[in-house]
Design a protein around this motif. Structure first.
Motif, PDB file in Angstrom:
ATOM      1  N   VAL A 182       0.860  -1.177   0.000  1.00 28.99           N
ATOM      2  CA  VAL A 182       0.000   0.000   0.000  1.00 28.99           C
ATOM      3  C   VAL A 182       0.902   1.235   0.000  1.00 28.99           C
ATOM      4  N   ARG A 183       0.742   2.067  -1.022  1.00 31.38           N
ATOM      5  CA  ARG A 183       1.456   3.353  -1.081  1.00 31.38           C
ATOM      6  C   ARG A 183       0.582   4.375  -0.366  1.00 31.38           C
ATOM      7  N   VAL A 184       1.175   5.034   0.619  1.00 24.68           N
ATOM      8  CA  VAL A 184       0.441   5.991   1.454  1.00 24.68           C
ATOM      9  C   VAL A 184       1.150   7.341   1.429  1.00 24.68           C
ATOM     10  N   ASN A 220      -6.201   7.009   2.116  1.00 24.68           N
ATOM     11  CA  ASN A 220      -5.886   7.414   0.741  1.00 24.68           C
ATOM     12  C   ASN A 220      -4.687   6.685   0.158  1.00 24.68           C
ATOM     13  N   GLY A 221      -4.559   5.411   0.474  1.00 25.91           N
ATOM     14  CA  GLY A 221      -3.486   4.600  -0.074  1.00 25.91           C
ATOM     15  C   GLY A 221      -3.884   3.964  -1.398  1.00 25.91           C
ATOM     16  N   ALA A 222      -2.893   3.539  -2.139  1.00 25.39           N
ATOM     17  CA  ALA A 222      -3.093   2.805  -3.400  1.00 25.39           C
ATOM     18  C   ALA A 222      -2.519   1.403  -3.214  1.00 25.39           C
ATOM     19  N   VAL A 252       3.605 -14.182   3.203  1.00 28.33           N
ATOM     20  CA  VAL A 252       3.028 -12.896   2.814  1.00 28.33           C
ATOM     21  C   VAL A 252       3.848 -11.780   3.438  1.00 28.33           C
ATOM     22  N   ALA A 253       4.103 -10.727   2.658  1.00 32.12           N
ATOM     23  CA  ALA A 253       4.742  -9.521   3.177  1.00 32.12           C
ATOM     24  C   ALA A 253       3.741  -8.378   3.072  1.00 32.12           C
ATOM     25  N   LEU A 254       3.491  -7.711   4.200  1.00 34.49           N
ATOM     26  CA  LEU A 254       2.647  -6.515   4.215  1.00 34.49           C
ATOM     27  C   LEU A 254       3.576  -5.313   4.213  1.00 34.49           C
ATOM     28  N   ILE A 255       3.448  -4.471   3.194  1.00 32.95           N
ATOM     29  CA  ILE A 255       4.413  -3.393   2.974  1.00 32.95           C
ATOM     30  C   ILE A 255       3.676  -2.066   2.840  1.00 32.95           C
ATOM     31  N   LEU A 256       4.067  -1.088   3.648  1.00 30.78           N
ATOM     32  CA  LEU A 256       3.593   0.284   3.503  1.00 30.78           C
ATOM     33  C   LEU A 256       4.751   1.108   2.956  1.00 30.78           C
ATOM     34  N   VAL A 257       4.487   1.906   1.926  1.00 26.20           N
ATOM     35  CA  VAL A 257       5.531   2.738   1.311  1.00 26.20           C
ATOM     36  C   VAL A 257       5.006   4.166   1.225  1.00 26.20           C
TER      37      VAL A 257
END
Length: 126
Positions: free
Chosen positions: A27-29, A41-43, A104-109
């Motif tokens: 998720v890009r935040v 408002n993430g993508a 699974v990798a949960l990634i915030l960028v």
């Protein structure tokens, strides 16, 4: 299925990778959240991941015959990872399936490229 020897003329090297296969949920935040905070408002993007899968995919993109030795879970994520690797030209003949779920990798960028990553490694990578 036997592994073919490299092209004797050196036209297509063979790269064998032993490693993990995960599914990345990214998720890009606008900014990274603090503890207990939600950032809206993430993508969202879902893609292949895992050190082994990434290396095999890169070798295939560069024109090598990439062979990946590893395991995925017998689940939707594992089947998706296998299909994605095959579509990239990676030989998955030696990519087995295990009873444990695929990692699974949960990634915030954030917009600057900084990230927070949490990984649920499966026993398939051990």
């Amino acid at each position: 299925m036997p592994v073919e020897a490299p092209d004797v003329k050196g036209n297509r090297p063979v790269v064998v990778v032993v490693g993990s296969v995960n599914t990345d949920l990214v998720v890009r935040v606008p900014r990274l959240p603090g503890p207990g905070e939600t950032v809206l408002n993430g993508a969202f993007h879902r893609g292949g991941g895992g050190k082994g899968a990434n290396q095999a995919a890169a070798a295939a993109r560069l024109g090598a015959r990439a062979i990946l030795v590893g395991r995925v879970g017998d689940d939707d994520l594992g089947r998706g990872a296998r299909a994605e690797l095959e579509a990239l030209g990676v030989d998955v003949t030696f990519l087995g399936e295990g009873a444990e779920p695929t990692g699974v990798a949960l990634i915030l960028v954030d917009v600057a490229g900084e990230n927070l990553i949490g990984v649920a490694s499966a026993r398939t990578g051990r």
